[in-house]
Scaffold this motif. Structure first.
Motif, PDB file in Angstrom:
ATOM      1  N   PRO A  70       0.810  -1.219   0.000  1.00 39.08           N
ATOM      2  CA  PRO A  70       0.000   0.000   0.000  1.00 39.08           C
ATOM      3  C   PRO A  70       0.846   1.274   0.000  1.00 39.08           C
ATOM      4  O   PRO A  70       1.952   1.296   0.528  1.00 39.08           O
ATOM      5  N   ALA A  71       0.272   2.323  -0.574  1.00 35.30           N
ATOM      6  CA  ALA A  71       0.885   3.651  -0.511  1.00 35.30           C
ATOM      7  C   ALA A  71       0.881   4.096   0.953  1.00 35.30           C
ATOM      8  O   ALA A  71       0.148   3.549   1.777  1.00 35.30           O
ATOM      9  N   THR A  73       1.973   7.665   3.807  1.00 39.56           N
ATOM     10  CA  THR A  73       2.353   9.062   3.970  1.00 39.56           C
ATOM     11  C   THR A  73       3.690   9.115   4.692  1.00 39.56           C
ATOM     12  O   THR A  73       3.883   8.437   5.708  1.00 39.56           O
ATOM     13  N   ARG A 148       2.379  12.116   0.271  1.00 39.12           N
ATOM     14  CA  ARG A 148       1.921  10.757  -0.023  1.00 39.12           C
ATOM     15  C   ARG A 148       2.929  10.084  -0.943  1.00 39.12           C
ATOM     16  O   ARG A 148       3.319  10.657  -1.973  1.00 39.12           O
ATOM     17  N   VAL A 149       3.338   8.885  -0.586  1.00 36.85           N
ATOM     18  CA  VAL A 149       4.246   8.107  -1.431  1.00 36.85           C
ATOM     19  C   VAL A 149       3.395   7.050  -2.132  1.00 36.85           C
ATOM     20  O   VAL A 149       2.866   6.146  -1.494  1.00 36.85           O
ATOM     21  N   SER A 150       3.228   7.220  -3.434  1.00 38.10           N
ATOM     22  CA  SER A 150       2.372   6.316  -4.199  1.00 38.10           C
ATOM     23  C   SER A 150       3.151   5.556  -5.264  1.00 38.10           C
ATOM     24  O   SER A 150       2.558   4.835  -6.061  1.00 38.10           O
ATOM     25  N   ARG A 151       4.491   5.736  -5.274  1.00 39.31           N
ATOM     26  CA  ARG A 151       5.329   5.018  -6.238  1.00 39.31           C
ATOM     27  C   ARG A 151       6.767   5.022  -5.748  1.00 39.31           C
ATOM     28  O   ARG A 151       7.144   5.814  -4.907  1.00 39.31           O
ATOM     29  N   PRO A 173       4.011   1.554  -9.202  1.00 42.28           N
ATOM     30  CA  PRO A 173       3.032   2.159  -8.297  1.00 42.28           C
ATOM     31  C   PRO A 173       2.908   1.351  -7.006  1.00 42.28           C
ATOM     32  O   PRO A 173       3.156   0.143  -6.991  1.00 42.28           O
ATOM     33  N   LEU A 174       2.523   2.042  -5.958  1.00 41.55           N
ATOM     34  CA  LEU A 174       2.113   1.374  -4.727  1.00 41.55           C
ATOM     35  C   LEU A 174       0.592   1.332  -4.762  1.00 41.55           C
ATOM     36  O   LEU A 174      -0.051   2.168  -5.409  1.00 41.55           O
ATOM     37  N   GLU A 175       0.021   0.374  -4.068  1.00 40.08           N
ATOM     38  CA  GLU A 175      -1.434   0.179  -4.129  1.00 40.08           C
ATOM     39  C   GLU A 175      -2.148   1.274  -3.362  1.00 40.08           C
ATOM     40  O   GLU A 175      -1.753   1.641  -2.260  1.00 40.08           O
ATOM     41  N   GLN A 176      -3.208   1.778  -3.973  1.00 35.65           N
ATOM     42  CA  GLN A 176      -4.033   2.811  -3.324  1.00 35.65           C
ATOM     43  C   GLN A 176      -5.092   2.122  -2.482  1.00 35.65           C
ATOM     44  O   GLN A 176      -5.670   1.124  -2.899  1.00 35.65           O
TER      45      GLN A 176
END
Length: 177
Positions: A70-71, A73, A148-151, A173-176
């Motif tokens: 998962p993504a 913060t 937010r770290v999403s990747r 990508p990280l999972e949302q």
């Protein structure tokens, strides 16, 4: 034999955060404190791979593509100075579990693929200044850059004409939630 490239897995800071950090750094640290890292090079390293072949790079990219996480913060709200390495850094007071898990996965995959990893514990940080060999006055801890770290990405580090440049090779990508 294929050409070797200096590679690392890392997290890019959002543009707005980089700009704010650069301004804060200029207002906070004296010019003689150390050599500032270029704004476009501010990042958080997850796993350093060193000089590796294209074949090994592709193998590590394939492994990275299988990570499902998962993504999260990340909040940069701490600073420090490592006199031995001459680094002034910015990092989280408390690293999010997602960051620690992602770094551990990438470091484990790298080690299994023949890229030795430091035996020191992972200390997430963004290098602000290099060549800071003298004591540096650190600012009060009244700063905070959450994002937010999403990747995450694989970067190539190259040095030419007296400058180090980081270029993205691939990202995942990280999972949302």
């Amino acid at each position: 034999m294929s050409e070797q490239k200096r590679l690392f897995f890392g997290i890019e800071l959002p543009r707005e955060s980089r700009q704010s950090i650069i301004q804060w750094r200029a207002e906070t640290f004296a010019a003689e404190a150390g050599r500032p890292v270029a704004a476009e090079n501010l990042h958080l390293t997850l796993a350093f791979l060193g000089e590796i072949s294209e074949e090994r790079s592709l193998m590590l990219q394939h492994s990275a593509g299988r990570i499902r996480q998962p993504a999260f913060t990340l909040t940069l709200d701490d600073a420090g100075h490592w006199p031995r390495s001459g680094v002034v850094w910015l990092g989280p007071k408390r690293a999010p579990r997602g960051l620690l898990q992602l770094a551990e996965l990438l470091r484990s995959q790298a080690a299994r693929s023949g890229c030795p990893q430091s035996t020191l514990p992972f200390h997430p940080h963004v290098t602000l200044l290099r060549n800071a060999s003298q004591p540096v006055a650190l600012p009060p801890r009244n700063f905070s850059w959450p994002f937010r770290v999403s990747r995450f990405a694989l970067y190539h580090s190259s040095y030419s004409q007296g400058r180090t440049r980081y270029s993205e090779v691939a990202h995942w990508p990280l999972e949302q939630p």
